[in-house]
Design a protein around this motif. Structure first.
Motif, PDB file in Angstrom:
ATOM      1  N   SER A 211     -19.064 -69.663  -6.070  1.00 52.66           N
ATOM      2  CA  SER A 211     -19.262 -70.326  -7.362  1.00 52.66           C
ATOM      3  C   SER A 211     -19.162 -69.365  -8.534  1.00 52.66           C
ATOM      4  O   SER A 211     -19.009 -69.784  -9.684  1.00 52.66           O
ATOM      5  CB  SER A 211     -20.626 -71.035  -7.389  1.00 52.66           C
ATOM      6  OG  SER A 211     -21.672 -70.092  -7.263  1.00 52.66           O
ATOM      7  N   GLN A 212     -19.236 -68.056  -8.249  1.00 61.56           N
ATOM      8  CA  GLN A 212     -19.181 -67.051  -9.322  1.00 61.56           C
ATOM      9  C   GLN A 212     -17.768 -66.538  -9.582  1.00 61.56           C
ATOM     10  O   GLN A 212     -17.544 -65.835 -10.568  1.00 61.56           O
ATOM     11  CB  GLN A 212     -20.083 -65.860  -8.967  1.00 61.56           C
ATOM     12  CG  GLN A 212     -21.547 -66.213  -8.758  1.00 61.56           C
ATOM     13  CD  GLN A 212     -22.369 -64.991  -8.387  1.00 61.56           C
ATOM     14  OE1 GLN A 212     -22.079 -63.868  -8.816  1.00 61.56           O
ATOM     15  NE2 GLN A 212     -23.399 -65.190  -7.574  1.00 61.56           N
ATOM     16  N   LEU A 213     -16.830 -66.857  -8.697  1.00 65.26           N
ATOM     17  CA  LEU A 213     -15.480 -66.334  -8.865  1.00 65.26           C
ATOM     18  C   LEU A 213     -14.819 -66.969 -10.083  1.00 65.26           C
ATOM     19  O   LEU A 213     -14.854 -68.192 -10.242  1.00 65.26           O
ATOM     20  CB  LEU A 213     -14.644 -66.626  -7.623  1.00 65.26           C
ATOM     21  CG  LEU A 213     -15.118 -66.007  -6.308  1.00 65.26           C
ATOM     22  CD1 LEU A 213     -14.199 -66.429  -5.159  1.00 65.26           C
ATOM     23  CD2 LEU A 213     -15.188 -64.486  -6.403  1.00 65.26           C
ATOM     24  N   PRO A 214     -14.198 -66.173 -10.952  1.00 65.23           N
ATOM     25  CA  PRO A 214     -13.509 -66.741 -12.115  1.00 65.23           C
ATOM     26  C   PRO A 214     -12.334 -67.606 -11.681  1.00 65.23           C
ATOM     27  O   PRO A 214     -11.796 -67.455 -10.572  1.00 65.23           O
ATOM     28  CB  PRO A 214     -13.040 -65.500 -12.885  1.00 65.23           C
ATOM     29  CG  PRO A 214     -13.025 -64.392 -11.895  1.00 65.23           C
ATOM     30  CD  PRO A 214     -14.110 -64.695 -10.909  1.00 65.23           C
ATOM     31  N   ALA A 215     -11.916 -68.491 -12.535  1.00 64.07           N
ATOM     32  CA  ALA A 215     -10.847 -69.441 -12.202  1.00 64.07           C
ATOM     33  C   ALA A 215      -9.543 -68.743 -11.823  1.00 64.07           C
ATOM     34  O   ALA A 215      -8.750 -69.283 -11.048  1.00 64.07           O
ATOM     35  CB  ALA A 215     -10.619 -70.384 -13.381  1.00 64.07           C
ATOM     36  N   ASP A 216      -9.317 -67.546 -12.378  1.00 66.40           N
ATOM     37  CA  ASP A 216      -8.057 -66.839 -12.110  1.00 66.40           C
ATOM     38  C   ASP A 216      -8.212 -65.766 -11.024  1.00 66.40           C
ATOM     39  O   ASP A 216      -7.348 -64.905 -10.875  1.00 66.40           O
ATOM     40  CB  ASP A 216      -7.526 -66.203 -13.389  1.00 66.40           C
ATOM     41  CG  ASP A 216      -8.469 -65.149 -13.964  1.00 66.40           C
ATOM     42  OD1 ASP A 216      -9.630 -65.048 -13.489  1.00 66.40           O
ATOM     43  OD2 ASP A 216      -8.058 -64.429 -14.897  1.00 66.40           O
ATOM     44  N   TYR A 217      -9.277 -65.817 -10.246  1.00 66.44           N
ATOM     45  CA  TYR A 217      -9.527 -64.759  -9.258  1.00 66.44           C
ATOM     46  C   TYR A 217      -8.368 -64.634  -8.273  1.00 66.44           C
ATOM     47  O   TYR A 217      -7.982 -63.531  -7.887  1.00 66.44           O
ATOM     48  CB  TYR A 217     -10.834 -65.036  -8.503  1.00 66.44           C
ATOM     49  CG  TYR A 217     -11.202 -63.948  -7.512  1.00 66.44           C
ATOM     50  CD1 TYR A 217     -11.824 -62.775  -7.940  1.00 66.44           C
ATOM     51  CD2 TYR A 217     -10.929 -64.088  -6.151  1.00 66.44           C
ATOM     52  CE1 TYR A 217     -12.157 -61.771  -7.042  1.00 66.44           C
ATOM     53  CE2 TYR A 217     -11.259 -63.092  -5.246  1.00 66.44           C
ATOM     54  CZ  TYR A 217     -11.881 -61.940  -5.697  1.00 66.44           C
ATOM     55  OH  TYR A 217     -12.202 -60.940  -4.802  1.00 66.44           O
ATOM     56  N   TYR A 218      -7.818 -65.763  -7.855  1.00 66.81           N
ATOM     57  CA  TYR A 218      -6.728 -65.742  -6.880  1.00 66.81           C
ATOM     58  C   TYR A 218      -5.363 -65.957  -7.531  1.00 66.81           C
ATOM     59  O   TYR A 218      -4.392 -66.302  -6.835  1.00 66.81           O
ATOM     60  CB  TYR A 218      -6.949 -66.827  -5.821  1.00 66.81           C
ATOM     61  CG  TYR A 218      -8.172 -66.617  -4.958  1.00 66.81           C
ATOM     62  CD1 TYR A 218      -8.226 -65.586  -4.030  1.00 66.81           C
ATOM     63  CD2 TYR A 218      -9.280 -67.469  -5.062  1.00 66.81           C
ATOM     64  CE1 TYR A 218      -9.340 -65.401  -3.226  1.00 66.81           C
ATOM     65  CE2 TYR A 218     -10.401 -67.290  -4.264  1.00 66.81           C
ATOM     66  CZ  TYR A 218     -10.433 -66.254  -3.347  1.00 66.81           C
ATOM     67  OH  TYR A 218     -11.534 -66.073  -2.548  1.00 66.81           O
ATOM     68  N   SER A 219      -5.241 -65.723  -8.813  1.00 69.51           N
ATOM     69  CA  SER A 219      -3.974 -66.000  -9.510  1.00 69.51           C
ATOM     70  C   SER A 219      -2.830 -65.126  -9.002  1.00 69.51           C
ATOM     71  O   SER A 219      -1.658 -65.492  -9.153  1.00 69.51           O
ATOM     72  CB  SER A 219      -4.150 -65.811 -11.019  1.00 69.51           C
ATOM     73  OG  SER A 219      -4.525 -64.476 -11.317  1.00 69.51           O
ATOM     74  N   PHE A 220      -3.141 -63.984  -8.397  1.00 67.76           N
ATOM     75  CA  PHE A 220      -2.091 -63.105  -7.883  1.00 67.76           C
ATOM     76  C   PHE A 220      -1.269 -63.800  -6.790  1.00 67.76           C
ATOM     77  O   PHE A 220      -0.129 -63.416  -6.520  1.00 67.76           O
ATOM     78  CB  PHE A 220      -2.698 -61.811  -7.338  1.00 67.76           C
ATOM     79  CG  PHE A 220      -3.723 -62.014  -6.253  1.00 67.76           C
ATOM     80  CD1 PHE A 220      -3.351 -62.148  -4.929  1.00 67.76           C
ATOM     81  CD2 PHE A 220      -5.073 -62.092  -6.569  1.00 67.76           C
ATOM     82  CE1 PHE A 220      -4.289 -62.331  -3.933  1.00 67.76           C
ATOM     83  CE2 PHE A 220      -6.033 -62.274  -5.581  1.00 67.76           C
ATOM     84  CZ  PHE A 220      -5.641 -62.405  -4.255  1.00 67.76           C
ATOM     85  N   ARG A 221      -1.835 -64.812  -6.144  1.00 70.13           N
ATOM     86  CA  ARG A 221      -1.088 -65.535  -5.107  1.00 70.13           C
ATOM     87  C   ARG A 221       0.197 -66.161  -5.651  1.00 70.13           C
ATOM     88  O   ARG A 221       1.175 -66.330  -4.916  1.00 70.13           O
ATOM     89  CB  ARG A 221      -1.958 -66.639  -4.506  1.00 70.13           C
ATOM     90  CG  ARG A 221      -3.150 -66.158  -3.689  1.00 70.13           C
ATOM     91  CD  ARG A 221      -4.006 -67.348  -3.281  1.00 70.13           C
ATOM     92  NE  ARG A 221      -5.163 -66.981  -2.483  1.00 70.13           N
ATOM     93  CZ  ARG A 221      -6.149 -67.816  -2.181  1.00 70.13           C
ATOM     94  NH1 ARG A 221      -6.095 -69.084  -2.619  1.00 70.13           N
ATOM     95  NH2 ARG A 221      -7.175 -67.420  -1.442  1.00 70.13           N
ATOM     96  N   ASP A 222       0.181 -66.494  -6.950  1.00 70.07           N
ATOM     97  CA  ASP A 222       1.337 -67.179  -7.545  1.00 70.07           C
ATOM     98  C   ASP A 222       2.593 -66.313  -7.553  1.00 70.07           C
ATOM     99  O   ASP A 222       3.707 -66.835  -7.640  1.00 70.07           O
ATOM    100  CB  ASP A 222       1.016 -67.622  -8.975  1.00 70.07           C
ATOM    101  CG  ASP A 222      -0.134 -68.620  -9.031  1.00 70.07           C
ATOM    102  OD1 ASP A 222      -0.376 -69.297  -8.011  1.00 70.07           O
ATOM    103  OD2 ASP A 222      -0.798 -68.709 -10.092  1.00 70.07           O
ATOM    104  N   SER A 223       2.421 -65.001  -7.483  1.00 75.69           N
ATOM    105  CA  SER A 223       3.566 -64.089  -7.572  1.00 75.69           C
ATOM    106  C   SER A 223       4.142 -63.718  -6.210  1.00 75.69           C
ATOM    107  O   SER A 223       5.122 -62.969  -6.130  1.00 75.69           O
ATOM    108  CB  SER A 223       3.144 -62.805  -8.299  1.00 75.69           C
ATOM    109  OG  SER A 223       2.165 -62.101  -7.541  1.00 75.69           O
TER     110      SER A 223
END
Length: 470
Positions: A211-223
């Motif tokens: 619940s503490q992870l920011p919304a963009d924590y896994y954004s690196f997956r997009d690349s």
């Protein structure tokens, strides 16, 4: 790093002359001749094998001086592996590279030094690999940190590695294809640690950070190009994909409720995700086989295994790996609670051999380590000391998995004393790996007072580990 100043000291004048000639030679555009050779100190077999993925390219026999050499008449540029069983490492060939490698099996990875045409980029890859081993040790405690401290620590380390990569890239001026592997060697271990952190933090501390992870924590997956066939056999990429699938599947399984065992549900979901996500068959088969091996280490319920295999057979198109999967499940069947632990041969610090059925005579814990997991055994020592105080009477056996006696004895002297612990080394790792279905260091075997198995697939660092001791 100073380790690259050493070069092979004993190589025949003929090979040196041939290597130097090829380094100076100009090759035609359609000439893809390459050379590969070297010297193996303390060899474990008489062969060095060169592979492209799972395909054998050449089998090179060591001569009486433990040297090997081959001319490869048409070798396409790309990433290869060379194997001197049971060890292996990567080697990258550009067009017409001529490479010699120095190996000492007592410190296989640490000893590797390339020389000749193509040496700089390959020595850089080894530098990155060994640096990642060091990073893993230094980050061992960081997974207990809070999110902000972990992120700062990991990012600082990653930025340092990126600066090293950029400097070497500018200096060496390597090809675009090699750059893909060099970037992968730096980037995917970083991504893997981001994937691992929430899971491992909860496992070790009991605190759920989801619940503490920011919304963009896994954004690196997009690349990420999940279907890049050139990376399908490259360990940093494959390990990352496995960690990512684990994260997604565990969350999806929890969201779907408890209609079946969580491990079975999560790993069946991993197979389904892999079947959908990976369009390239080579990449998909690599990942689903990895999922199968990992799952069978986690869940020893034979009924669940049969259910899992139904999905595995539907998803996998790699018939050659299925026999290995079946052998693994057969080994696991013999490691269920109440069975006797299959006997293997160990070696004590004096070099004397003894089988485990003679060594272990009461309730026991068996833990594992090797020279690449020094932080692990030091932390295990602290856990073992606590267990010995709170649960007296256990025979505790620490089994080292290195194949060199002197190296083991040297490393024993580096770790803090562990009173009451019996230190042993595996005599035949392949036999131990098969009989005990051992695929990872982070494994603990718990035996009952009658030396039958209580739990052959637990982990000393699990929060609920002590439930195996009550």
């Amino acid at each position: 790093m100073t380790r690259f100043t050493r070069i092979p000291t004993v190589i025949t004048l003929y090979l040196v002359a041939l290597l130097c000639q090829s380094c100076r030679q100009d090759f035609n555009a359609d000439n893809y001749t390459a050379y590969f050779g070297g010297e193996v100190t303390n060899p474990l077999s008489r062969y060095v094998l060169l592979y492209k993925g799972n395909n054998l390219i050449d089998s090179m026999v060591l001569d009486k001086n433990n040297r090997f050499f081959t001319k490869l008449d048409s070798l396409p540029p790309g990433m290869y592996t060379f194997r001197h069983d049971p060890e292996y490492q990567y080697v990258y060939f550009d067009k017409n590279d001529s490479l010699m490698v120095s190996i000492d099996t007592r410190n296989f990875d640490e000893s590797i030094v390339f020389s000749g045409r193509g040496e700089q980029k390959n020595n850089f890859l080894m530098e990155v690999y060994l640096g990642d081993e060091t990073d893993r040790e230094s980050l061992f405690e960081a997974f207990d940190y809070n999110l902000a401290d972990f992120t700062r620590t990991l990012d600082e380390l990653h930025q340092k590695n990126l600066r090293q990569y950029r400097a070497k890239k500018e200096s060496i001026q390597w090809s675009d294809d090699f750059d893909m592997f060099a970037r992968a060697a730096i980037t995917y271990p970083y991504y893997s640690r981001k994937e691992i952190f929430p899971v491992l933090h909860k496992l070790r501390t009991g605190v759920d950070l989801s619940s503490q992870l920011p919304a963009d924590y896994y954004s690196f997956r997009d690349s990420i190009d999940f279907n890049n066939p050139r990376l399908s056999n490259y360990s940093p990429f494959v390990k990352y994909l496995v960690h990512m699938l684990n994260n997604i599947a565990v969350k999806t399984a929890a969201d779907r409720g408890q209609d079946m065992d969580l491990a079975l549900k999560a790993n069946t979901i991993k197979l389904e995700i892999a079947d959908t996500l990976f369009k390239n068959e080579k990449v998909k088969n690599t990942i689903v086989n990895n999922i199968a091996y990992t799952y069978f280490m986690e869940d020893q319920n034979m009924v669940n295994h049969d259910k899992f295999m139904e999905t595995y057979r539907r998803v996998s198109t790699d018939n050659s790996q299925r026999n290995d999967i079946v052998r693994l499940t057969n080994s696991i069947r013999g490691l269920t609670p109440g069975h006797q632990l299959p006997a293997v041969t160990l070696v004590d610090p004096q070099g004397l051999k003894i089988t485990t059925d003679k060594l272990i005579n009461r309730k026991a814990l068996i833990v594992f380590w090797n020279s690449k997991a020094m932080a692990h055994i030091e932390s295990a020592g602290q856990k073992i000391a606590n267990i010995s105080r709170e649960y007296p009477g256990y025979q505790i056996v620490c089994v080292n998995l290195d194949d060199d006696q002197e190296k083991w004895i040297t490393n024993l002297k580096r770790i803090p004393p562990m009173p009451g612990v019996t230190h042993m080394r595996s005599h035949d790792f392949e036999d131990l790996k098969t009989k005990w279905a051992l695929t990872k260091i982070h494994r603990t075997i718990v035996l009952n007072p009658d030396t039958t198995i209580r739990n052959a697939f637990t982990n000393l660092f699990n929060n609920d580990f002590e439930s195996n001791l009550n």
